[in-house]
Design an enzyme around this catalytic site. Sequence first.
Site, PDB file in Angstrom:
ATOM      1  N   ARG A 143       0.847  -1.184   0.000  1.00 16.76           N
ATOM      2  CA  ARG A 143       0.000   0.000   0.000  1.00 16.76           C
ATOM      3  C   ARG A 143       0.891   1.246   0.000  1.00 16.76           C
ATOM      4  O   ARG A 143       1.692   1.429   0.917  1.00 16.76           O
ATOM      5  CB  ARG A 143      -0.911  -0.008   1.238  1.00 16.76           C
ATOM      6  CG  ARG A 143      -1.698   1.253   1.416  1.00 16.76           C
ATOM      7  CD  ARG A 143      -2.661   1.212   2.596  1.00 16.76           C
ATOM      8  NE  ARG A 143      -3.269   2.526   2.711  1.00 16.76           N
ATOM      9  CZ  ARG A 143      -3.174   3.318   3.773  1.00 16.76           C
ATOM     10  NH1 ARG A 143      -2.553   2.938   4.871  1.00 16.76           N
ATOM     11  NH2 ARG A 143      -3.720   4.511   3.766  1.00 16.76           N
ATOM     12  N   HIS A 191      -2.797  10.959   0.977  1.00 11.89           N
ATOM     13  CA  HIS A 191      -2.256  10.725   2.319  1.00 11.89           C
ATOM     14  C   HIS A 191      -1.619  12.043   2.785  1.00 11.89           C
ATOM     15  O   HIS A 191      -0.414  12.139   2.975  1.00 11.89           O
ATOM     16  CB  HIS A 191      -1.257   9.571   2.303  1.00 11.89           C
ATOM     17  CG  HIS A 191      -0.946   8.985   3.662  1.00 11.89           C
ATOM     18  ND1 HIS A 191      -1.056   7.644   3.949  1.00 11.89           N
ATOM     19  CD2 HIS A 191      -0.520   9.568   4.809  1.00 11.89           C
ATOM     20  CE1 HIS A 191      -0.710   7.422   5.215  1.00 11.89           C
ATOM     21  NE2 HIS A 191      -0.371   8.582   5.754  1.00 11.89           N
ATOM     22  N   GLU A 225      -7.154   8.421   6.526  1.00 10.62           N
ATOM     23  CA  GLU A 225      -7.400   9.070   7.814  1.00 10.62           C
ATOM     24  C   GLU A 225      -7.871  10.518   7.719  1.00 10.62           C
ATOM     25  O   GLU A 225      -7.166  11.437   8.175  1.00 10.62           O
ATOM     26  CB  GLU A 225      -6.123   9.016   8.674  1.00 10.62           C
ATOM     27  CG  GLU A 225      -5.601   7.604   8.898  1.00 10.62           C
ATOM     28  CD  GLU A 225      -4.445   7.553   9.903  1.00 10.62           C
ATOM     29  OE1 GLU A 225      -3.923   8.607  10.266  1.00 10.62           O
ATOM     30  OE2 GLU A 225      -4.094   6.451  10.329  1.00 10.62           O
ATOM     31  N   ASN A 263      -7.135   1.987  10.078  1.00  9.76           N
ATOM     32  CA  ASN A 263      -5.791   2.149  10.646  1.00  9.76           C
ATOM     33  C   ASN A 263      -5.947   2.181  12.159  1.00  9.76           C
ATOM     34  O   ASN A 263      -6.717   2.983  12.686  1.00  9.76           O
ATOM     35  CB  ASN A 263      -5.136   3.451  10.191  1.00  9.76           C
ATOM     36  CG  ASN A 263      -4.779   3.421   8.715  1.00  9.76           C
ATOM     37  OD1 ASN A 263      -4.950   2.407   8.042  1.00  9.76           O
ATOM     38  ND2 ASN A 263      -4.285   4.537   8.214  1.00  9.76           N
ATOM     39  N   TYR A 273      -3.897   1.807  16.072  1.00  8.63           N
ATOM     40  CA  TYR A 273      -2.624   1.772  16.795  1.00  8.63           C
ATOM     41  C   TYR A 273      -2.755   1.559  18.301  1.00  8.63           C
ATOM     42  O   TYR A 273      -1.922   0.921  18.912  1.00  8.63           O
ATOM     43  CB  TYR A 273      -1.844   3.075  16.548  1.00  8.63           C
ATOM     44  CG  TYR A 273      -1.302   3.182  15.140  1.00  8.63           C
ATOM     45  CD1 TYR A 273      -0.031   2.719  14.841  1.00  8.63           C
ATOM     46  CD2 TYR A 273      -2.067   3.709  14.109  1.00  8.63           C
ATOM     47  CE1 TYR A 273       0.485   2.792  13.552  1.00  8.63           C
ATOM     48  CE2 TYR A 273      -1.567   3.781  12.812  1.00  8.63           C
ATOM     49  CZ  TYR A 273      -0.284   3.319  12.539  1.00  8.63           C
ATOM     50  OH  TYR A 273       0.197   3.379  11.268  1.00  8.63           O
ATOM     51  N   GLU A 286      -3.347  -0.202   8.233  1.00 10.52           N
ATOM     52  CA  GLU A 286      -2.141   0.179   8.984  1.00 10.52           C
ATOM     53  C   GLU A 286      -2.244  -0.345  10.406  1.00 10.52           C
ATOM     54  O   GLU A 286      -3.299  -0.247  11.031  1.00 10.52           O
ATOM     55  CB  GLU A 286      -1.974   1.711   9.105  1.00 10.52           C
ATOM     56  CG  GLU A 286      -1.433   2.383   7.896  1.00 10.52           C
ATOM     57  CD  GLU A 286      -1.300   3.896   8.086  1.00 10.52           C
ATOM     58  OE1 GLU A 286      -1.066   4.366   9.219  1.00 10.52           O
ATOM     59  OE2 GLU A 286      -1.439   4.604   7.079  1.00 10.52           O
TER      60      GLU A 286
END
Length: 462
Positions: free
Chosen positions: A76, A120, A166, A294, A296, A368
């Site tokens: 990606r 992005h 995002e 995504n 985290y 991600e």
Amino acid sequence: MSKAFPENFVWGSATASYQIEGAAKEYGRGMSIWDAFCDTPGKVESGHNGDVACDHYHRFEEDVKMMKELGLQAYRFSIAWSRIQPDGKGEVNQQGIDFYNRLIDCLLEHGIEPWVTLYHWDLPLALQIEHDGWLNKEIVGHFEKYSRICFENFGDRVKNWITLNEPWCAAVLGYGIGAHAPGRISQSEPYISAHNLILSHARAYRVYKNEFAHQNGTIGITNNCDFRYPLTDKPEDVAAAERSMEFFLAWFADPIWKGDYPEVMKERVGERLPKFTEAEKAEVFGSSDFFGLNHYTSMMASEPNENDTLVSDIAGNGGMIDDQQVFLSNDPSWNKTHMQWNIVPEGCRDLLKWIDARYDHPIIYITENGCACDEPDTDAALNDVMRKEFYESYLRESRNAIEAGVDLRGYFAWSLMDNFEWSFGYNRRFGMCRVDYETLERTPKLSARWLSDSIAQNGANI
Ligand code: GBH
């Protein structure tokens, strides 16, 4: 007991244009808001910028070979809008088209599936200066044209598209907190920019479906979300956690999967929250073939007490905190990454289940997931046990989510290699391959070798 992942599960890794390409002022690339942000004193740690970055523009063949050696099935990456259209509109820069053609062809020659993100965060600077960037609805038309150029030129070979990466970060960090380009600080602009981001996403989706259906690809949006656990089981804390999720993820996902913003946002943001017309609702609703995620980290959420100070820090922790009124805290048992983000693998599972339930069982891809580790020297970096354990634990919880019925189809590790970590410059390392920024040499770390091994057995070792 370990079990393999579903057949056809996609194993990949991810990067973004400004974070790795370099060649920022060459080959006809126009400036983006990130070039200008980096040039603004005090915005980026150590005064770093993406002028050279990983020099991927010149070294992409070496990088693709490295991906091949690691056994990655998918890669990606994002396209720099200002390489394709230096001013964000009008004329096309053929050198930009040629570069991405070479990259795509090289990936396909090595049997690696390209997953392409159109945006992005590196907005062409001219669009910000002349048109106020994402604040101006006109951007929908500019993004539409740019997207069409990409589908026309690359769509014969690219079958997996992500419109935006995002949008929460673009809106909150870019126009609310000012930690990211264009560095705006405002209580209303995040909602305006978010609105235009959503409309732009939907327009690109419709262009692809209406004009490029014969290319037979899929196209979706990638949203980011940190998970929130209620601090206690008191109803007001449970409500605070849910509200925090709505202000984070449902803000962007509800219009697409449900047709409008969440009620709680309409109530609390009031006049500052733009409204979709009926025609816009129809264009936005159903405009994603899959749910790109995504993820985290996680935090505890609670109803604020009188003494609680609510903060939106540089990471955007808290988002539009004055509107959501949620107090965030950490469980003391959680370990932290070099970003100071909590390591909470079960948060990944519970987030996947939350999405599955709220949006009626969508196809999900984790586009991600990863962590920054403190890697002062090469030896420490190459022995990144912590990152290996991070991937392993998050992947294990991802599989637990699949076993609980979630339709998760793939996982992309962030990131292929160390790169320009936005406002932290090169002072944070997320890569599974080490980049020595002096020699620009790349070396797979322990985590890369572990992931490679796992891919070979479709995750049976996890
Ligand atoms: C991604 O964003 C980006 O897509 C990528 O370009 C970037 O390099 C990568 O992550 C690493 O940063 O302060 O503990 O509350 C990540 C989005 C939003 C995730 C804010 C962490 C705050 C954590 N981030 N969130 S905390």
